[in-house]
Write a protein that holds these residues in place. Sequence first.
Motif, PDB file in Angstrom:
ATOM      1  N   HIS A  71       0.844  -1.195   0.000  1.00 23.26           N
ATOM      2  CA  HIS A  71       0.000   0.000   0.000  1.00 23.26           C
ATOM      3  C   HIS A  71       0.879   1.245   0.000  1.00 23.26           C
ATOM      4  O   HIS A  71       1.563   1.535   0.976  1.00 23.26           O
ATOM      5  CB  HIS A  71      -0.898   0.002   1.237  1.00 23.26           C
ATOM      6  N   TRP A  74       0.546   3.958   2.898  1.00 22.99           N
ATOM      7  CA  TRP A  74       1.058   3.442   4.160  1.00 22.99           C
ATOM      8  C   TRP A  74       2.579   3.323   4.112  1.00 22.99           C
ATOM      9  O   TRP A  74       3.284   3.739   5.030  1.00 22.99           O
ATOM     10  CB  TRP A  74       0.447   2.075   4.474  1.00 22.99           C
ATOM     11  N   ASP A 114       5.202  -6.289   5.547  1.00 20.23           N
ATOM     12  CA  ASP A 114       3.753  -6.478   5.577  1.00 20.23           C
ATOM     13  C   ASP A 114       3.482  -7.868   5.006  1.00 20.23           C
ATOM     14  O   ASP A 114       4.144  -8.290   4.058  1.00 20.23           O
ATOM     15  CB  ASP A 114       3.072  -5.402   4.722  1.00 20.23           C
ATOM     16  N   HIS A 116       0.710  -8.926   3.653  1.00 18.88           N
ATOM     17  CA  HIS A 116      -0.247  -8.942   2.547  1.00 18.88           C
ATOM     18  C   HIS A 116       0.409  -8.377   1.304  1.00 18.88           C
ATOM     19  O   HIS A 116       0.402  -7.177   1.074  1.00 18.88           O
ATOM     20  CB  HIS A 116      -1.476  -8.117   2.924  1.00 18.88           C
ATOM     21  N   ALA A 143      -1.376  -5.776   9.487  1.00 18.03           N
ATOM     22  CA  ALA A 143      -2.694  -5.542  10.069  1.00 18.03           C
ATOM     23  C   ALA A 143      -3.069  -6.749  10.919  1.00 18.03           C
ATOM     24  O   ALA A 143      -2.578  -7.844  10.701  1.00 18.03           O
ATOM     25  CB  ALA A 143      -3.714  -5.322   8.976  1.00 18.03           C
ATOM     26  N   SER A 144      -3.913  -6.531  11.890  1.00 17.46           N
ATOM     27  CA  SER A 144      -4.318  -7.663  12.720  1.00 17.46           C
ATOM     28  C   SER A 144      -5.270  -8.556  11.934  1.00 17.46           C
ATOM     29  O   SER A 144      -5.697  -8.224  10.843  1.00 17.46           O
ATOM     30  CB  SER A 144      -5.000  -7.153  13.980  1.00 17.46           C
ATOM     31  N   ARG A 147      -3.704 -14.013  11.850  1.00 14.54           N
ATOM     32  CA  ARG A 147      -2.886 -14.710  12.839  1.00 14.54           C
ATOM     33  C   ARG A 147      -2.060 -15.847  12.255  1.00 14.54           C
ATOM     34  O   ARG A 147      -0.884 -15.991  12.559  1.00 14.54           O
ATOM     35  CB  ARG A 147      -3.768 -15.269  13.940  1.00 14.54           C
ATOM     36  N   GLN A 148      -2.701 -16.684  11.426  1.00 10.71           N
ATOM     37  CA  GLN A 148      -1.967 -17.832  10.900  1.00 10.71           C
ATOM     38  C   GLN A 148      -0.802 -17.361  10.035  1.00 10.71           C
ATOM     39  O   GLN A 148       0.288 -17.934  10.087  1.00 10.71           O
ATOM     40  CB  GLN A 148      -2.904 -18.741  10.098  1.00 10.71           C
ATOM     41  N   LYS A 164      -0.071  -2.930  12.796  1.00  4.90           N
ATOM     42  CA  LYS A 164       0.103  -1.612  12.206  1.00  4.90           C
ATOM     43  C   LYS A 164      -0.440  -0.509  13.102  1.00  4.90           C
ATOM     44  O   LYS A 164      -0.170   0.659  12.872  1.00  4.90           O
ATOM     45  CB  LYS A 164      -0.588  -1.566  10.844  1.00  4.90           C
ATOM     46  N   GLY A 188       0.678 -10.101  21.676  1.00  5.22           N
ATOM     47  CA  GLY A 188      -0.036 -10.802  20.605  1.00  5.22           C
ATOM     48  C   GLY A 188       0.768 -11.961  20.059  1.00  5.22           C
ATOM     49  O   GLY A 188       0.246 -13.061  19.860  1.00  5.22           O
TER      50      GLY A 188
END
Lengths: 271, 368
Positions: A71, A74, A114, A116, A143-144, A147-148, A164, A188
């Motif tokens: 992105h 960002w 990141d 993604h 970003a949350s 998790r996997q 983030k 986390g």
Amino acid sequence: MDADAHSEKTGPGTVDGGAGSGGTRPGTVDAGAGSGGTRPATMDAGTDSAGTRPETVDAGGPPRLLVVDDHPIWRDGIADRLAAAGLPVVGTAGDGAQALRVARATRPQVVLLDLHLPDLGGAEVTRRLLAADPSVRVLVLSASGERQDVLDAVTAGATGYLTKSASLEDVVAAVRAAAAGEAVFTPGLAGLVLGEYRRLVTAPEKETPRLTNRETEVLRLVAKGLTYREIAERLVLSHRTVQNHVQNTLTKLQLHNKAQLVRYALEQGLG
Amino acid sequence: MWRAVGVYRLIALVYAAVVIVRDHHRYAHPGGGLVALTVMAAWSAPATAAYARAPARRPWVAGADVAVAAALILATRLVDTAARIDHGAGTLPLCWAAAPVLACAVAGGPWAGFAGAAVLSAADLLERQALPRNTFNGIVLLLIAGTVGGHVVRLVLRAEAALDRAARREAATAERQRIARDIHDSVLQVLALVSARGRELGGEAAELGRLAGEQETALRTLIALPPAPAPDGRLDLRTLLEPLAGDRVTVSCPAQEVLLPEAAARALAAATGEALDNVRRHAGPDARAWVLLDDEGEAVAVSVRDDGVGFAAGRLTEAAEAGRLGVAQSIVGRVAELGGEAAVLSAPGRGTEVELRIPRNEVGHHGR
């Protein structure tokens, strides 16, 4: 554990032309192996090039950073903020393939990744970055709600994870810790790693890694938001021991993951 | 459905045509048979078309349909000889007369089918003026066809509608997930950036950042799918705890689902929510809280820790005696009802920690 010592090499960062010029820092930053501080604490003073950024207060050689995010707003935003906070971003990339190319050219010490990305999965990028340069530290900044993916990237060798929404302060501290070779354990991430060990107990695979009681205890406390210092106090341990316990939980998972990959490769006749 | 009725009507029409053409020279009025055949053919086409294309007018068309068939049945006595009729010869429309009954059943369900069949049966009886065995059989068959046909049609339509709704819901969910992913990867990240940058800059920018942060939270809530239980009635506890996260609350969960019976999951989540309310109310304005969901296999543990002011051990009992500990009691109560236990640890200046643990007693639901 060595931070790489090739910092004289500078590459053309896609964002940062300025800070790349002239060796960014003279020495290695590897404080993690030696002293027991939470902060990397690299107080070796005086890189002349650090002055290219007016806001740079910390004169101790800041780690060289690569920011990977698809992105653009960002990506450029976080790069500007990190630069303003005194962490030179030597390159940015918008996808996995580009990340690998830019990493080869700019030799970053820490990659903010990141998960993604349009082309490769976060775990795959992590694996390839580390294969190309085992001294690089990959810090997942994502970003949350993935998790996997986070867990996969961490078992593939990433050294920590921040969401983030983390404050710039936290990101800067995490980058410095990562550069020093420390695992960046947010509550986390501790929850994820703990959950993975819980899963492995019932997993059908053989020879899965286990946590010692102490490690479980420490990991739970990290997940409950206690700092290493608070944990050390509560369990009457040294700060260093707490840190080692935490690091161990991650290392065991990463070794297990690596062994599985090797076994798989052998089974497939690729070894 | 209407196509099936149309096909039946056509086949029945062909059959009636063969029989009428074969027998028409034996009728009292041979021309009458051909006229009846023409009426049947002429009515069949527009009726079939009307059923298929004008759903609103189906009841009227069905009524007319039944009337035409009844008229044809009654006309048999005018066309055919009394001897043949008494001998059991078929009515002029023969099995074509069942087409309007089926149409009634499809259009209006079992009762409409039954009514159509009843009208035609009455016409049949009127025409025969007797009840020979095969007429009786025919009437029974017609009544059954109308009623059962209508019932089956209802069932099929209902099943079709249910399937359609399910497919729509699934498509809507998939679309919503796609949009949520997109928003997550784009708008939310920019809002988070604006909010963080604004706070760093301070002053008026901080206000803008705060607004962006609020919008981020609102949008995040908007795109979050409501937690839905699995087909076996168990619910992923993570989907209930994750929404509790916020500016000052961190929620840590495993990457794997933590499935619990829905009631247990909701009670545990509610207890967690109350513990967080307690933090907001009593721990001080700057207190932060951490929620940890730990799936131990045999049991599921949720801990809520804060770094607030805490309290001395004695104060808990004092407060309980003074009846001022309603919330903590309700947390303990909720967890006890699930066969679990709740522990509250605190010390002045060192925050408070609430540990909730409920056992998983169902066999086979361990692990993960």
